[in-house]
Design a protein around this motif. Structure first.
Motif, PDB file in Angstrom:
ATOM      1  N   SER A 157      41.243  67.725  60.521  1.00 46.45           N
ATOM      2  CA  SER A 157      41.553  67.205  59.187  1.00 46.45           C
ATOM      3  C   SER A 157      40.504  67.717  58.226  1.00 46.45           C
ATOM      4  O   SER A 157      39.348  67.946  58.597  1.00 46.45           O
ATOM      5  CB  SER A 157      41.606  65.676  59.180  1.00 46.45           C
ATOM      6  OG  SER A 157      40.335  65.115  59.431  1.00 46.45           O
ATOM      7  N   PRO A 193      45.934  74.463  53.840  1.00 47.45           N
ATOM      8  CA  PRO A 193      46.557  74.389  55.163  1.00 47.45           C
ATOM      9  C   PRO A 193      46.982  75.743  55.716  1.00 47.45           C
ATOM     10  O   PRO A 193      46.854  75.998  56.911  1.00 47.45           O
ATOM     11  CB  PRO A 193      47.758  73.469  54.941  1.00 47.45           C
ATOM     12  CG  PRO A 193      47.369  72.628  53.765  1.00 47.45           C
ATOM     13  CD  PRO A 193      46.547  73.515  52.894  1.00 47.45           C
ATOM     14  N   PRO A 207      50.486  75.875  65.695  1.00 46.56           N
ATOM     15  CA  PRO A 207      50.610  74.662  64.886  1.00 46.56           C
ATOM     16  C   PRO A 207      51.790  73.804  65.339  1.00 46.56           C
ATOM     17  O   PRO A 207      52.870  74.320  65.629  1.00 46.56           O
ATOM     18  CB  PRO A 207      50.819  75.198  63.466  1.00 46.56           C
ATOM     19  CG  PRO A 207      51.319  76.596  63.647  1.00 46.56           C
ATOM     20  CD  PRO A 207      50.724  77.104  64.918  1.00 46.56           C
ATOM     21  N   SER A 210      51.757  68.496  60.757  1.00 49.83           N
ATOM     22  CA  SER A 210      50.775  68.268  59.701  1.00 49.83           C
ATOM     23  C   SER A 210      51.240  67.089  58.867  1.00 49.83           C
ATOM     24  O   SER A 210      52.430  66.760  58.821  1.00 49.83           O
ATOM     25  CB  SER A 210      50.604  69.516  58.826  1.00 49.83           C
ATOM     26  OG  SER A 210      51.819  69.831  58.168  1.00 49.83           O
ATOM     27  N   LEU A 228      50.025  67.211  50.893  1.00 50.21           N
ATOM     28  CA  LEU A 228      48.860  67.824  51.527  1.00 50.21           C
ATOM     29  C   LEU A 228      47.878  68.378  50.499  1.00 50.21           C
ATOM     30  O   LEU A 228      46.970  69.124  50.847  1.00 50.21           O
ATOM     31  CB  LEU A 228      49.290  68.946  52.465  1.00 50.21           C
ATOM     32  CG  LEU A 228      49.748  68.574  53.887  1.00 50.21           C
ATOM     33  CD1 LEU A 228      51.022  67.744  53.871  1.00 50.21           C
ATOM     34  CD2 LEU A 228      49.951  69.823  54.743  1.00 50.21           C
ATOM     35  N   TYR A 232      44.394  66.121  54.342  1.00 50.33           N
ATOM     36  CA  TYR A 232      45.485  66.354  55.282  1.00 50.33           C
ATOM     37  C   TYR A 232      44.938  66.478  56.699  1.00 50.33           C
ATOM     38  O   TYR A 232      43.747  66.707  56.919  1.00 50.33           O
ATOM     39  CB  TYR A 232      46.293  67.598  54.908  1.00 50.33           C
ATOM     40  CG  TYR A 232      45.562  68.921  55.029  1.00 50.33           C
ATOM     41  CD1 TYR A 232      45.638  69.681  56.190  1.00 50.33           C
ATOM     42  CD2 TYR A 232      44.801  69.419  53.969  1.00 50.33           C
ATOM     43  CE1 TYR A 232      44.984  70.897  56.301  1.00 50.33           C
ATOM     44  CE2 TYR A 232      44.144  70.628  54.061  1.00 50.33           C
ATOM     45  CZ  TYR A 232      44.237  71.370  55.235  1.00 50.33           C
ATOM     46  OH  TYR A 232      43.577  72.578  55.349  1.00 50.33           O
ATOM     47  N   MET A 234      46.094  68.077  60.744  1.00 52.22           N
ATOM     48  CA  MET A 234      46.978  69.001  61.442  1.00 52.22           C
ATOM     49  C   MET A 234      46.750  68.916  62.944  1.00 52.22           C
ATOM     50  O   MET A 234      45.629  68.634  63.398  1.00 52.22           O
ATOM     51  CB  MET A 234      46.750  70.443  60.977  1.00 52.22           C
ATOM     52  CG  MET A 234      47.010  70.679  59.509  1.00 52.22           C
ATOM     53  SD  MET A 234      46.855  72.429  58.999  1.00 52.22           S
ATOM     54  CE  MET A 234      48.371  73.108  59.682  1.00 52.22           C
TER      55      MET A 234
END
Length: 246
Positions: A157, A193, A207, A210, A228, A232, A234
């Motif tokens: 994060s 991101p 990934p 998120s 986001l 955020y 992930m």
């Protein structure tokens, strides 16, 4: 000039070491993390239990654990946790706070490079609110990926590098509301991101999910959102080795 020691900045380590005595004060310098922590821990727990519905095959490694806000929260949910931080005063504060609670939790003062050299591997690794404080994020992601077992998960994060984040998380939090000590963040180190995902992909991670973490003033708590643009979180997975389990 930022003094670098491996993947960490010695200046940043000293900054957070100086906050150790007040880390667990709900209205102290870490108040925003206290408020955000239930959301962070719950989001992570949900995905751990989806990936490992039975017992977790090993410990969670909480990198940059500070005085243990996330480490204790995850241990309190029944997960074994190793909290690692280069700030030795913060680790002492974490150990003191956890003493006598009977949690499946241990702490260690040190840097990620030491675990890599030792060949340590973990099914779950967390590194929350940390990537914006390291001088070489790409290299840091490579080391994080190294200590995740194939099939394991990594949680990160951070703060997005947007004007909204500059206005609220930097200027607003540090200079207007004084929720954080001045100098806690450098907006230039905030990370979009897409850039974080690119670093992770380059490190061999995939990934998974998120979410934005937004403060709801009506409910007076942090909630998961699709926004986001400021805070955020992930989740990434390290793909299992080809042929594993066959």
């Amino acid at each position: 000039m930022m003094q670098q020691d491996g993947t960490l900045s010695s200046d940043e380590v000293a900054r957070f070491d100086a906050l150790a005595a007040d880390w667990w004060a709900p209205n102290g310098p870490m108040a925003p993390l206290h408020q955000m922590n239930p959301l962070r821990a719950g989001w992570i727990e949900q995905r751990i239990r989806q990936r490992f519905p039975a017992d977790l095959p090993g410990e969670i490694l909480d990198i940059g654990c500070g005085a243990g806000l996330l480490s204790e929260a995850l241990a309190g949910r029944g997960f074994p946790v190793l909290g690692l931080d280069a700030a030795t005063a913060a680790i002492r504060a974490a150990e003191t706070h956890a003493a006598g609670r009977g949690l499946p939790l241990r702490y260690r003062a040190g840097r990620l490079e030491l675990l890599v050299e030792e060949g340590a591997r973990f099914p779950i690794v967390t590194a929350l609110e940390l990537i914006e404080h390291v001088p070489d994020p790409a290299r840091f992601l490579e080391l994080l990926a190294t200590v995740v077992v194939p099939g394991g998960l990594l949680f990160l994060s951070t703060l997005n590098r947007t004007l909204r984040a500059l206005a609220t998380a930097k200027i607003g939090a540090e200079y207007v509301a004084r929720l954080l000590p001045r100098g806690t963040h450098d907006w230039r180190q905030f990370m979009p991101p897409r850039q974080l995902g690119a670093y992770a992909t380059r490190a061999g991670l995939r990934p998974l999910a998120s979410a934005g973490m937004s403060y709801d003033p009506w409910r007076r708590r942090w909630v998961e959102s699709r926004d986001l643009s400021i805070n955020y979180i992930m989740a990434f997975e390290k793909p299992a080795a080809v042929g594993a389990g066959n």
